[in-house]
Write a protein that holds these residues in place. Structure first.
Motif, PDB file in Angstrom:
ATOM      1  N   LEU A  95       0.834  -1.198   0.000  1.00 41.74           N
ATOM      2  CA  LEU A  95       0.000   0.000   0.000  1.00 41.74           C
ATOM      3  C   LEU A  95       0.871   1.251   0.000  1.00 41.74           C
ATOM      4  O   LEU A  95       0.571   2.213  -0.705  1.00 41.74           O
ATOM      5  CB  LEU A  95      -0.939   0.007   1.214  1.00 41.74           C
ATOM      6  N   VAL A  96       1.969   1.222   0.738  1.00 47.04           N
ATOM      7  CA  VAL A  96       2.881   2.368   0.750  1.00 47.04           C
ATOM      8  C   VAL A  96       3.396   2.635  -0.659  1.00 47.04           C
ATOM      9  O   VAL A  96       3.400   3.772  -1.129  1.00 47.04           O
ATOM     10  CB  VAL A  96       4.056   2.146   1.739  1.00 47.04           C
ATOM     11  N   ARG A  97       3.803   1.562  -1.370  1.00 42.50           N
ATOM     12  CA  ARG A  97       4.285   1.725  -2.757  1.00 42.50           C
ATOM     13  C   ARG A  97       3.191   2.311  -3.639  1.00 42.50           C
ATOM     14  O   ARG A  97       3.443   3.205  -4.451  1.00 42.50           O
ATOM     15  CB  ARG A  97       4.748   0.388  -3.325  1.00 42.50           C
ATOM     16  N   GLU A  98       1.957   1.820  -3.488  1.00 47.43           N
ATOM     17  CA  GLU A  98       0.850   2.322  -4.305  1.00 47.43           C
ATOM     18  C   GLU A  98       0.567   3.797  -4.027  1.00 47.43           C
ATOM     19  O   GLU A  98       0.304   4.561  -4.955  1.00 47.43           O
ATOM     20  CB  GLU A  98      -0.422   1.509  -4.035  1.00 47.43           C
ATOM     21  N   VAL A  99       0.643   4.199  -2.765  1.00 47.96           N
ATOM     22  CA  VAL A  99       0.396   5.603  -2.424  1.00 47.96           C
ATOM     23  C   VAL A  99       1.497   6.488  -3.002  1.00 47.96           C
ATOM     24  O   VAL A  99       1.226   7.562  -3.537  1.00 47.96           O
ATOM     25  CB  VAL A  99       0.264   5.797  -0.893  1.00 47.96           C
ATOM     26  N   VAL A 100       2.747   6.028  -2.922  1.00 47.34           N
ATOM     27  CA  VAL A 100       3.857   6.796  -3.494  1.00 47.34           C
ATOM     28  C   VAL A 100       3.657   6.964  -4.998  1.00 47.34           C
ATOM     29  O   VAL A 100       3.861   8.052  -5.549  1.00 47.34           O
ATOM     30  CB  VAL A 100       5.215   6.135  -3.164  1.00 47.34           C
ATOM     31  N   GLU A 101       3.213   5.905  -5.688  1.00 51.16           N
ATOM     32  CA  GLU A 101       2.920   6.003  -7.122  1.00 51.16           C
ATOM     33  C   GLU A 101       1.791   6.995  -7.383  1.00 51.16           C
ATOM     34  O   GLU A 101       1.841   7.793  -8.318  1.00 51.16           O
ATOM     35  CB  GLU A 101       2.544   4.628  -7.683  1.00 51.16           C
ATOM     36  N   LEU A 102       0.754   6.953  -6.547  1.00 48.66           N
ATOM     37  CA  LEU A 102      -0.371   7.865  -6.706  1.00 48.66           C
ATOM     38  C   LEU A 102       0.076   9.312  -6.499  1.00 48.66           C
ATOM     39  O   LEU A 102      -0.339  10.207  -7.223  1.00 48.66           O
ATOM     40  CB  LEU A 102      -1.479   7.517  -5.706  1.00 48.66           C
ATOM     41  N   LEU A 103       0.967   9.546  -5.518  1.00 49.25           N
ATOM     42  CA  LEU A 103       1.470  10.895  -5.266  1.00 49.25           C
ATOM     43  C   LEU A 103       2.282  11.404  -6.456  1.00 49.25           C
ATOM     44  O   LEU A 103       2.207  12.577  -6.807  1.00 49.25           O
ATOM     45  CB  LEU A 103       2.308  10.921  -3.996  1.00 49.25           C
ATOM     46  N   ALA A 104       3.053  10.515  -7.081  1.00 53.52           N
ATOM     47  CA  ALA A 104       3.796  10.905  -8.279  1.00 53.52           C
ATOM     48  C   ALA A 104       2.826  11.260  -9.401  1.00 53.52           C
ATOM     49  O   ALA A 104       3.030  12.235 -10.123  1.00 53.52           O
ATOM     50  CB  ALA A 104       4.738   9.790  -8.709  1.00 53.52           C
ATOM     51  N   GLU A 105       1.751  10.470  -9.525  1.00 56.84           N
ATOM     52  CA  GLU A 105       0.728  10.744 -10.538  1.00 56.84           C
ATOM     53  C   GLU A 105       0.024  12.074 -10.261  1.00 56.84           C
ATOM     54  O   GLU A 105      -0.319  12.810 -11.181  1.00 56.84           O
ATOM     55  CB  GLU A 105      -0.304   9.609 -10.516  1.00 56.84           C
ATOM     56  N   ALA A 106      -0.163  12.410  -8.981  1.00 52.15           N
ATOM     57  CA  ALA A 106      -0.831  13.655  -8.604  1.00 52.15           C
ATOM     58  C   ALA A 106       0.080  14.866  -8.788  1.00 52.15           C
ATOM     59  O   ALA A 106      -0.381  16.002  -8.747  1.00 52.15           O
ATOM     60  CB  ALA A 106      -1.306  13.586  -7.160  1.00 52.15           C
ATOM     61  N   GLU A 107       1.384  14.629  -8.995  1.00 48.95           N
ATOM     62  CA  GLU A 107       2.356  15.693  -9.234  1.00 48.95           C
ATOM     63  C   GLU A 107       2.314  16.761  -8.147  1.00 48.95           C
ATOM     64  O   GLU A 107       2.193  17.953  -8.413  1.00 48.95           O
ATOM     65  CB  GLU A 107       2.128  16.334 -10.609  1.00 48.95           C
ATOM     66  N   VAL A 108       2.429  16.326  -6.883  1.00 50.11           N
ATOM     67  CA  VAL A 108       2.381  17.261  -5.765  1.00 50.11           C
ATOM     68  C   VAL A 108       3.754  17.784  -5.362  1.00 50.11           C
ATOM     69  O   VAL A 108       3.868  18.570  -4.440  1.00 50.11           O
ATOM     70  CB  VAL A 108       1.677  16.637  -4.533  1.00 50.11           C
ATOM     71  N   GLY A 109       4.811  17.358  -6.043  1.00 49.29           N
ATOM     72  CA  GLY A 109       6.155  17.795  -5.697  1.00 49.29           C
ATOM     73  C   GLY A 109       6.791  16.835  -4.715  1.00 49.29           C
ATOM     74  O   GLY A 109       6.454  15.658  -4.656  1.00 49.29           O
ATOM     75  N   ALA A 110       7.702  17.363  -3.914  1.00 48.60           N
ATOM     76  CA  ALA A 110       8.396  16.534  -2.925  1.00 48.60           C
ATOM     77  C   ALA A 110       7.399  16.078  -1.865  1.00 48.60           C
ATOM     78  O   ALA A 110       6.526  16.842  -1.460  1.00 48.60           O
ATOM     79  CB  ALA A 110       9.530  17.312  -2.280  1.00 48.60           C
ATOM     80  N   VAL A 111       7.513  14.823  -1.455  1.00 46.70           N
ATOM     81  CA  VAL A 111       6.599  14.283  -0.457  1.00 46.70           C
ATOM     82  C   VAL A 111       7.386  13.625   0.671  1.00 46.70           C
ATOM     83  O   VAL A 111       8.506  13.168   0.479  1.00 46.70           O
ATOM     84  CB  VAL A 111       5.609  13.251  -1.053  1.00 46.70           C
ATOM     85  N   SER A 112       6.770  13.599   1.830  1.00 43.95           N
ATOM     86  CA  SER A 112       7.304  12.890   2.975  1.00 43.95           C
ATOM     87  C   SER A 112       6.216  11.923   3.408  1.00 43.95           C
ATOM     88  O   SER A 112       5.102  12.343   3.731  1.00 43.95           O
ATOM     89  CB  SER A 112       7.631  13.881   4.091  1.00 43.95           C
ATOM     90  N   VAL A 113       6.514  10.630   3.371  1.00 41.81           N
ATOM     91  CA  VAL A 113       5.523   9.612   3.697  1.00 41.81           C
ATOM     92  C   VAL A 113       5.795   9.081   5.102  1.00 41.81           C
ATOM     93  O   VAL A 113       6.874   8.582   5.386  1.00 41.81           O
ATOM     94  CB  VAL A 113       5.555   8.458   2.669  1.00 41.81           C
ATOM     95  N   LEU A 114       4.808   9.220   5.970  1.00 39.30           N
ATOM     96  CA  LEU A 114       4.881   8.700   7.329  1.00 39.30           C
ATOM     97  C   LEU A 114       3.976   7.487   7.398  1.00 39.30           C
ATOM     98  O   LEU A 114       2.876   7.502   6.838  1.00 39.30           O
ATOM     99  CB  LEU A 114       4.390   9.753   8.328  1.00 39.30           C
TER     100      LEU A 114
END
Length: 195
Positions: free
Chosen positions: A29-48
């Protein structure tokens, strides 16, 4: 546990990364969320990540994330009651409930998924939601910066000085510790400023 992931560079130099909290022990799920964030093009992200809603409470108190993904297939998250609890902790934060993962077509062998065949995740809606949350967070950061800093020098303004001074005095009263305040007068600054 904390993992930082970098997508595209942030839209504003020096902007803080978009923080996302994932309540699940599932690395998929963490990998899927990271992929979704890349798709959303939100810039740099920090995943907790947190394994349960109990652990999430401490993370949210440290600073509200931009979005929260809650795995409803994890019993420790308390199902929809847990989502309501999270919403009470951080009322302005978008919360995305998922069942084991983001792919609605994948059949996961979880008790919740088995009972919930009609539940489907609209991935495009989630991407729009995350984009909107990231934009809102960035705008709030810009407004705060404009309200607390001089646009010419970038130095803290009187409002921020008063806020920080009040906070320091309150801390000194609570702890009994002392502090100091230093004023610096720059000779000829007006002439330099006018120039």
């Amino acid at each position: 546990p904390l993992a930082s992931v970098s997508a595209d560079p942030p839209s504003v130099a020096g902007a803080a990364p978009f923080r996302v909290l994932i309540l699940s022990p599932n690395p998929g799920l963490v990998r899927e969320v990271v992929e979704l964030l890349a798709e959303a093009e939100v810039g740099a992200v920090s995943v907790l990540t947190a394994p349960s809603i109990e652990e999430a409470d401490g993370i949210v108190k440290e600073g509200a994330p931009g979005a929260v993904f809650v795995d409803l297939a994890v019993p420790e998250n308390g199902g929809l009651g847990g989502v309501v609890r999270l919403q009470a902790m951080a009322p302005t934060v978008p919360i995305v409930p998922v069942l084991g993962g983001l792919d609605p077509g994948a059949q996961r062998a979880t008790p919740v998924a088995a009972r919930s065949n009609a539940w489907r995740l609209d991935r495009d809606a989630v991407v729009r939601c995350v984009r909107g949350a990231a934009h809102q967070q960035e705008q709030a950061r810009r407004i705060f910066r404009l309200a607390t800093h001089d646009p010419l020098t970038g130095l803290a303004n009187r409002y921020l000085l008063e806020q920080r001074l009040d906070r320091a005095l309150g801390r000194a009263r609570r702890t009994g510790r002392t502090g100091a305040l230093v004023f610096v007068d720059l000779d000829g600054f007006k002439r330099l400023n006018d120039a």
